[in-house]
Every structure is written in C-alpha cells, then in structure tokens.
Motif scaffolding. Structure first.
Motif, PDB file in Angstrom:
ATOM      1  N   SER A 245      43.441   7.741  -1.985  1.00 21.40           N
ATOM      2  CA  SER A 245      44.087   6.512  -2.432  1.00 21.40           C
ATOM      3  C   SER A 245      45.589   6.716  -2.448  1.00 21.40           C
ATOM      4  CB  SER A 245      43.589   6.108  -3.828  1.00 21.40           C
ATOM      5  OG  SER A 245      43.969   7.100  -4.788  1.00 21.40           O
ATOM      6  N   ALA A 325      42.232   1.481  -0.133  1.00 12.90           N
ATOM      7  CA  ALA A 325      43.481   0.948   0.427  1.00 12.90           C
ATOM      8  C   ALA A 325      43.748  -0.429  -0.159  1.00 12.90           C
ATOM      9  CB  ALA A 325      43.385   0.880   1.951  1.00 12.90           C
ATOM     10  N   THR A 326      44.934  -0.946   0.123  1.00 14.02           N
ATOM     11  CA  THR A 326      45.291  -2.273  -0.387  1.00 14.02           C
ATOM     12  C   THR A 326      44.420  -3.364   0.218  1.00 14.02           C
ATOM     13  OG1 THR A 326      46.979  -2.427   1.336  1.00 14.02           O
ATOM     14  CG2 THR A 326      47.686  -1.591  -0.813  1.00 14.02           C
ATOM     15  N   SER A 327      43.887  -3.129   1.379  1.00 14.30           N
ATOM     16  CA  SER A 327      43.045  -4.129   2.047  1.00 14.30           C
ATOM     17  C   SER A 327      41.568  -3.992   1.710  1.00 14.30           C
ATOM     18  CB  SER A 327      43.233  -4.025   3.569  1.00 14.30           C
ATOM     19  OG  SER A 327      42.906  -2.709   4.013  1.00 14.30           O
ATOM     20  N   GLY A 328      41.170  -2.953   0.935  1.00 12.59           N
ATOM     21  CA  GLY A 328      39.774  -2.788   0.552  1.00 12.59           C
ATOM     22  C   GLY A 328      39.375  -1.332   0.438  1.00 12.59           C
ATOM     23  N   THR A 329      38.092  -1.117   0.233  1.00 16.52           N
ATOM     24  CA  THR A 329      37.543   0.238   0.092  1.00 16.52           C
ATOM     25  C   THR A 329      36.720   0.558   1.329  1.00 16.52           C
ATOM     26  OG1 THR A 329      37.442   0.013  -2.309  1.00 16.52           O
ATOM     27  CG2 THR A 329      36.118   1.745  -1.325  1.00 16.52           C
TER      28      THR A 329
END
Length: 341
Positions: A245, A325-329
């Motif tokens: 992360s 990430a900022t866009s998802g896992t």
C-alpha cells in the motif's frame, strides 16, 4: 343391545312373553299355563344351545313378566342344536303331549329359530374359529411357546449390521477420515458466491486438521429431514502473505486476519444415511481426488466450514498477495519464496 348378545337374547324373550300374554287374554287357564310352560322350555332350550355350541355365559336371571310363569322350568338335554321335531319332543316331555296345543308348539319353534339367529350372528367370528382344524390352532400356539427362548445363532446373524462408519451424536458438520470424525468450524459471514474470485478477509476460528486429503463429510442437522442438499463443494482458502500500500510497502499481514476464500472448488455429492433421516453423507464426485496440504472451506449453501489438510503447503493457490491502491484492491499470486507456509 347390539354390543351385548345376552341383553339381545333377553329382549327377545321378554317380547315373546309379552306377545304371548296378549294372545292368551281370552284362553282358558289350562291352555294359558301350558303355553307359558312351553315358552319357558323353548327359552331354556335356546340358552342351552348357546352354552354348548358358542360357549356363551348363561343369563344370570331370566325375569318373568307374569307370576303365573313357571319359576323352575325344565332344562333341555345336552346335545347339538335342536331341530323343529326335537323341540316338539322336548316340550312334550316337559309339559305332556296331551295338554299342549299345536299353536303353542309352533310359537315355541318360531321363538327358537329367531333366538338362534340372534345368537349365531353376533358370534359368527367365534364360530368360524371353532370350526378351524386343530392343526391351525397348533400353528398359532408355536410362536407363543417360542417367546422368551434364547435366540439361535442364525437369528443372531440376522440382526442389523453395525454402521459402516462412525456416527456423530451431536448436531453439526463433521469430516470423516481414517474412521474418525472431526467437527468442522463455522466461518464468520456468508459464503461467497462461486463467481466471486476472492472473498473478504477473515480470521481462522482455530486449527481443524484432517489426517489425509481424501475426506468425506457427515452433515447431521434437524432440518435435514425436509431440506437435504444435493450438491456441495470444497473451496481453497488462501493466506494473504504480504500487502502493498502507499503507507507501507511490502508489509507482512498478521496471520490472525489474513485469509480469504478463493473460487477454486471441488464438487461433492450427497447421499442419505438409510437409518437416520437427519443425517447425510458428502463424497467427492472424483473418487481419486486427493486434496493437497493447505486450508479449505466446505460450502453448504450460504455457510462455510473450515478444515485443513496437514503437510507442507506447496500449492501456489494457497498463498496470495494484496495490493491496496487508490483505484481499488488487487490480488496477485505469491512469489515462490512465500509458497511454503
């Protein structure tokens, strides 16, 4: 009266006495007394027939409707059921042939016929039993003599065979391996849909290790009698070995909260246990299936039950890495050094 033959016969006798009084209103005393004696002789003839042929208890008392009736009428001779001519002879002996009018004899004969019908019809089942051959009665008594005798070796061999596998005594879900039962632990939350590749992370409830990778399962539930599953499946449980992360790159995850259910599955079929409707057995559709060492979940509808197969874990599907990430896992396969767990 229909349920008591004795009361039925007594009602016939009382009716005959009453009708006889109506007929003898204008007769002379001599004819009246002869007719009354003939009627009482016929009544006792019917009673004698009932005792000898049907084994009925005799009437304790046959009340008379008039004090003019004889208190001690003669008893009929023992023997088979009297015919019309036998009745005439019986009444002649009791009252004297020269003093008995013909109409009184006919009245007594009609009474005997009606009374016999009232005796035989309620007792027809007993008469059929009396008419069976003696051999049938002996055959019926043989089982009674056998009661309480020690069972022969042949009879012992016919006893139900013992169960072919151990049975649980408490409700639950069990794994069966090496003739031993191991109760499975229920995982928290609902089981993920088969189309979901990876479930939410959860903690293991505690180790449930099986001796080999060829288990069967026993489901013992109260609702099984009306809701038995036809299909079930075993899915792989993977450990999240490492998480990446923005805050911490390459952080190792605590083992207590780092497991997910994957959509790699093995189908199982169910079969009922014949002598227990609350229990059924699950077996793999592939008889040669051998689960590799690792963690697994038995999926029963929306519930998941955890178990593990002991040994060194080398299956790459048992390990996974997570990237936040900022866009998802996102998840990816573990690197080779993390396969051995």
């Amino acid at each position: 009266m229909k349920a008591d033959p004795e009361l039925m016969r007594q009602a016939v006798y009382d009716l005959a006495r009453h009708k006889l009084q109506e007929q003898l209103v204008d007769s002379n005393p001599t004819d009246t007394k002869c007719a009354e004696r003939a009627l009482e002789a016929a009544i006792h003839g019917v009673e004698e027939f009932s005792r000898q042929q049907v084994s009925l208890p005799a009437l304790s008392s046959v009340p008379l409707l008039s004090s003019a009736f004889s208190r001690n009428p003669p008893r009929a001779e023992a023997g088979p059921a009297p015919s019309g001519s036998d009745l005439v002879e019986l009444i002649h002996r009791a009252n004297g042939a020269d003093r008995l009018p013909l109409w009184a004899v006919m009245t007594a004969a009609v009474l005997l016929t009606v009374g016999t019908v009232f005796i035989v019809v309620p007792q027809r089942d007993r008469l059929m039993t009396l008419g069976r051959p003696l051999g049938d009665q002996r055959e019926q008594t043989v089982p009674e003599k056998a009661v309480g005798t020690p069972a022969s070796p042949t009879a012992l061999n016919r006893s139900p065979p013992p169960p072919s596998f151990p049975r649980p005594t408490d409700y639950g879900v069990y794994a069966l391996g090496d003739d031993a039962l191991t109760e499975l632990r229920l995982l928290p939350g609902r089981a993920p849909d088969a189309r979901v590749a990876i479930s939410a992370a959860f903690r293991l409830p505690g180790k449930v290790s099986l001796p080999n990778g060829h288990p069967e399962f026993i489901v013992f539930r109260r609702e099984t009698t009306t809701n038995i599953l036809e299909h079930a499946e075993v899915r792989v449980i993977a450990r999240i070995a490492r998480e990446f992360s923005a805050e911490s790159a390459g952080k190792r995850i605590d083992d207590n909260d780092s497991w997910v259910i994957r959509n790699f599955s093995y189908p199982y079929r169910s079969s009922p246990v014949p002598d227990n409707p609350e229990m059924y057995r699950l077996h793999s559709e592939d008889p040669t299936l051998q689960l590799s060492p690792g963690q697994y979940a038995l999926i029963l509808k929306d519930q998941s039950y955890y178990f593990s197969v002991g040994g060194a874990i080398v299956d790459p599907r048992q390990c996974i890495e997570r990237v936040i990430a900022t866009s998802g896992t996102f998840y990816s396969a573990c690197k080779k050094r993390n396969h051995a767990l």
